[in-house]
Design a protein around this motif. Structure first.
Motif: not given
Length: 392
Positions: A255-256, A272-273, A278-281, A322-325
């Motif tokens: 997510v850039d 999808v952001l 992000l996968a697998p979710v 934020a992506t990690k969280e």
């Protein structure tokens, strides 16, 4: 409804943990943010403004204005001079529970908070945990959730596990542990009670405020073990978790930039952001869509704030943390979904149960008024308005 000796209903959370208080009421949204850098910039903007602009940026309410004279937060060294005169140095940034499963940061300054709940701050510690009874009729993942951080939501009823910061005085009805130890003929620790409550109450299908206590020692032991797992997940106690099937969620596309929307591709098990993937979710995590959308909205809300307000100050780039969280949150939701059938089965099949009448007969209920009041904690610095006094 008044309690009677023949009451065959289950105990409530408040029966077992008598001391409760509402969550902190901030009164102004800008004192809470997902990113500490945002709060630092908001404070700098407020503190360097002239008196007239500061009053406008502050967003006064009937409970709090820049001219309010208030004491400091227990255990926190912050300015107690009127904000309109001496803003002072930046207040500490503390981790708080902003939503049922969402952690944020807050400027810990009583001058900024409508209702700071000082009794909660007096009992705060790294050992403290909070059972949070969520407001009725609100879309939440469960009627009861658990937090390790101070909760910022005045609609929530907060049941601290300890009455003091050293953790030596549990917030339990007097006589409850003795009753349970005799009933199960085994050791029962204070921490076992909130674990049992989490097992039977912290899932989507649980009644809002009913805690059935089993007569079976084996059922109790099973529920306590399950509840400890639930509490660990609610408090994000173990980062780096795997999905129920053993897989890990990875960043497939970074997510850039600030994403505009959040979506889910069920076929690819992908969250999808914007341009990020992000996968697998797990689909069970996306089933808690309101929780994920609230989490996402809290990190992009500044885009909808009025220009020139402190709430309009936010990050222009999406932070990696934020992506990690988000990965941590989706994994936690999937693991909680896996535990939910066991929680439902425990509540449905674990009887027969002790009732409130049984607890009354044993002298556990009603809890005395002293157990429903906060403990006297005088070992934390509490500076009065404009430095008038301090309690040690």
């Amino acid at each position: 409804m008044a309690d009677t000796g023949g009451d065959q209903t289950p105990a409530s959370v408040g029966d077992l943990l008598p001391w409760a208080v509402r969550g902190i009421r901030a009164g102004r949204a800008w004192v809470v943010a997902a990113d500490p850098e945002v709060l630092e910039e908001r404070w700098r903007r407020l503190a360097t403004a002239d008196a007239a602009e500061r009053a406008e940026l502050f967003e006064p309410t009937r409970a709090r204005t820049p001219d309010s004279a208030v004491a400091g937060l227990p255990g926190r060294r912050t300015s107690t001079w009127r904000l309109s005169r001496v803003p002072g140095v930046q207040p500490p940034l503390v981790r708080v529970r902003h939503r049922p499963l969402d952690r944020a940061w807050m400027l810990a300054d009583r001058r900024l908070l409508d209702q700071a709940r000082p009794e909660l701050w007096r009992a705060e510690s790294t050992r403290q945990r909070y059972l949070l009874l969520q407001p009725d009729g609100q879309p939440t993942p469960a009627p009861l959730t658990v937090a390790a951080e101070l909760p910022v939501d005045p609609r929530v009823r907060v049941f601290p596990l300890h009455r003091r910061p050293d953790g030596r005085e549990p917030n339990l009805a007097p006589g409850l542990l003795r009753f349970l130890r005799r009933a199960y003929a085994t050791a029962v620790a204070p921490e076992d009670v909130p674990a049992w409550i989490a097992a039977v109450c912290a899932h989507a299908d649980a009644p809002r405020d009913a805690v059935p206590l089993p007569r079976s020692a084996a059922v109790w032991a099973e529920g306590v073990a399950l509840g400890r797992r639930v509490m660990d997940l609610h408090t994000f106690a173990h980062p780096g978790l795997r999905l129920p099937d053993g897989r890990r969620t990875f960043i497939r596309l970074p997510v850039d930039r600030q994403p505009q929307e959040l979506a889910y591709d069920a076929e690819e098990e992908t969250l999808v952001l914007g341009e990020g993937r992000l996968a697998p979710v797990a689909a069970s995590a996306w089933a808690a869509e309101p929780t994920l959308r609230e989490w996402f909205a809290d990190r992009t809300a500044f885009r909808g704030a009025a220009s020139g307000t402190l709430g309009a100050l936010g990050l222009t780039a999406w932070p990696q943390r934020a992506t990690k969280e988000l990965i941590e949150l989706t994994t936690t939701l999937a693991l909680l979904a896996e535990l939910a059938p066991r929680q439902r089965a425990l509540a449905a099949d674990g009887g027969p149960w002790f009732t409130r009448a049984d607890l009354r007969e044993a002298g556990v209920l009603p809890a005395p008024d002293s157990a429903r009041r906060p403990a006297s904690v005088l070992d934390r610095l509490e500076e009065g308005p404009e430095g008038q006094y301090a309690l040690l």
